[in-house]
Scaffold this motif. Structure first.
Motif, mmCIF file in Angstrom:
data_model
loop_
_atom_site.group_PDB
_atom_site.id
_atom_site.type_symbol
_atom_site.label_atom_id
_atom_site.label_comp_id
_atom_site.label_asym_id
_atom_site.label_seq_id
_atom_site.Cartn_x
_atom_site.Cartn_y
_atom_site.Cartn_z
ATOM 1 N N ILE A 32 0.838 -1.197 0.000
ATOM 2 C CA ILE A 32 0.000 0.000 0.000
ATOM 3 C C ILE A 32 0.874 1.248 0.000
ATOM 4 O O ILE A 32 0.609 2.216 -0.723
ATOM 5 C CB ILE A 32 -0.949 -0.006 1.216
ATOM 6 C CG1 ILE A 32 -2.016 -1.093 1.038
ATOM 7 C CG2 ILE A 32 -1.588 1.364 1.437
ATOM 8 C CD1 ILE A 32 -2.857 -1.339 2.272
ATOM 9 N N LEU A 68 -6.430 5.103 -0.520
ATOM 10 C CA LEU A 68 -6.055 3.728 -0.180
ATOM 11 C C LEU A 68 -5.304 3.677 1.143
ATOM 12 O O LEU A 68 -5.560 2.803 1.983
ATOM 13 C CB LEU A 68 -5.199 3.147 -1.306
ATOM 14 C CG LEU A 68 -4.671 1.724 -1.113
ATOM 15 C CD1 LEU A 68 -5.822 0.729 -1.014
ATOM 16 C CD2 LEU A 68 -3.740 1.352 -2.264
ATOM 17 N N PRO A 116 -7.904 -3.376 1.763
ATOM 18 C CA PRO A 116 -7.805 -2.611 0.514
ATOM 19 C C PRO A 116 -8.978 -2.932 -0.415
ATOM 20 O O PRO A 116 -9.460 -4.074 -0.444
ATOM 21 C CB PRO A 116 -6.485 -3.101 -0.090
ATOM 22 C CG PRO A 116 -5.733 -3.680 1.047
ATOM 23 C CD PRO A 116 -6.746 -4.243 1.998
#
Length: 382
Positions: A308, A367, A377
């Motif tokens: 991420i 995100l 996610p």
């Protein structure tokens, strides 16, 4: 590699307006890139490649972007997709890298259809945003199998670029010179060895017996995408500041008492802020690249949080560069709208880069926030 990229900057700058107006790279720029060896940065060593580390990609792509963003975009695509080709079985790589200075382009959007046949697939469909395809030898595409092969999900296939029909539809606001035209496939057969399920590239991705032990081939695909893409944003911001300062001496601020823009406090604030934003973009990009190289050296797996973070770093670097360039564009005045003034092109290009689905600051920062709030996610593209 950075020194070789620097040597190309004068040629690329000289040709940048032609690149923008003709929507492709000229032959002399392609030849210069080939002579420089930059196309070998992410080619396996056994084919004469350098297997360059992440920091090298950041700094080289930034340097090329000092010349022209469209050129840098193509070079970054070739760095990334050449690397992806290194994840395929060795016999496929033998074909792909048999051509000196082999260039592979591609996209991840599954907009084509694939029908199983003789162990391989027959492809039909259209793919957009094929940056660099006009100068590429091979192309990577993603397609959805029909009902007979639907169980394995989307497939990723690699074929000669000549297999596809080019659709000359790249009439755009920015990155015009990347030549990111659409391509179509009409009953194109791809043998089974050149086809892999897409999800393999997000998990145990390397199917090359030779490359599987090499650290750079253990890095996740979208992490590699970040280090291949971020440098060009940094270089664009630095180029905008450089061009602005070159134009600054003797320029007035129309309808004011300032004899020269150089003495105006507003200019000092604008240049200072833009420079700090560009420096922060470079620092973030390099810091992340150093993390990538360190984890590769230790052969450490990537956690979900780190994946991420990779997406976020791409978005943030683009955002910082975008903010820097917007300031410089505003400071450049009405005369900067002419085609022969580089800032208008740099501004258009960074706005285009920031709209890319994997680069978009808003998507990537959201995100991160989702992750920090304890939610899973909402994407498999990690």
């Amino acid at each position: 590699m950075v020194a070789r990229a620097s040597e190309l900057v004068p040629l690329i700058r000289e040709r940048s307006q032609w690149i923008d107006e003709n929507r492709r790279l000229p032959a002399d720029v392609i030849e210069g890139i080939e002579r420089s060896g930059l196309l070998k940065m992410r080619v396996p060593a056994r084919y004469g490649g350098y297997q360059s580390d992440a920091r090298t990609l950041i700094d080289v792509h930034a340097e090329i972007a000092r010349g022209d963003s469209s050129t840098a975009f193509c070079v970054s695509v070739w760095s990334l997709i050449n690397w992806i080709a290194g994840l395929y079985p060795d016999e496929v790589q033998d074909e792909v890298f048999a051509t000196p200075n082999s260039r592979v382009c591609g996209t991840l959007a599954a907009t084509g259809k694939a029908a199983p046949k003789n162990g391989g697939y027959v492809l039909n469909g259209e793919w957009r945003f094929n940056s660099g395809v006009l100068h590429s030898h091979w192309k990577l595409v993603v397609a959805e199998p029909d009902e007979a092969g639907a169980a394995e999900g989307p497939i990723m296939a690699i074929l000669p670029a000549s297999s596809f029909e080019v659709v000359d539809d790249w009439h755009t606001h920015g990155l015009r010179g990347s030549g990111s035209v659409s391509v179509r496939a009409h009953d194109v057969y791809v043998p089974k060895e050149r086809v892999r399920p897409v999800m393999e590239f997000f998990d145990e991705q390397c199917k090359s017996e030779t490359n599987s032990a090499e650290p750079i081939y253990q890095v996740p695909m979208l992490v590699t995408s970040t280090v291949a893409t971020a440098g060009q944003c940094v270089g664009a911001a630095e180029a905008a500041i450089e061009h602005f300062l070159n134009r600054l001496p003797g320029r007035k601020i129309t309808y004011t008492d300032y004899e020269t823009q150089q003495t105006a406090p507003l200019t000092h604030l604008q240049v200072g802020e833009a420079t700090l934003l560009a420096e922060e973009a470079r620092l973030r990009a390099r810091t992340f690249a150093d993390l990538v190289d360190a984890k590769a050296a230790r052969n450490e797996p990537w956690t979900q949080a780190e994946r991420i973070r990779s997406r976020v770093e791409m978005g943030r670097v683009a955002q910082l560069a975008q903010q820097s360039i917007r300031i410089i564009s505003t400071a450049s005045g009405g005369s900067s709208i002419y085609n022969d003034v580089p800032i208008q092109r740099i501004h258009r290009d960074i706005e285009t880069i920031a709209l890319h689905a994997l680069t978009s600051p808003n998507t990537n920062i959201e995100l991160l926030g989702r992750h920090l709030c304890g939610l899973e996610p909402n994407t498999t593209y990690l």
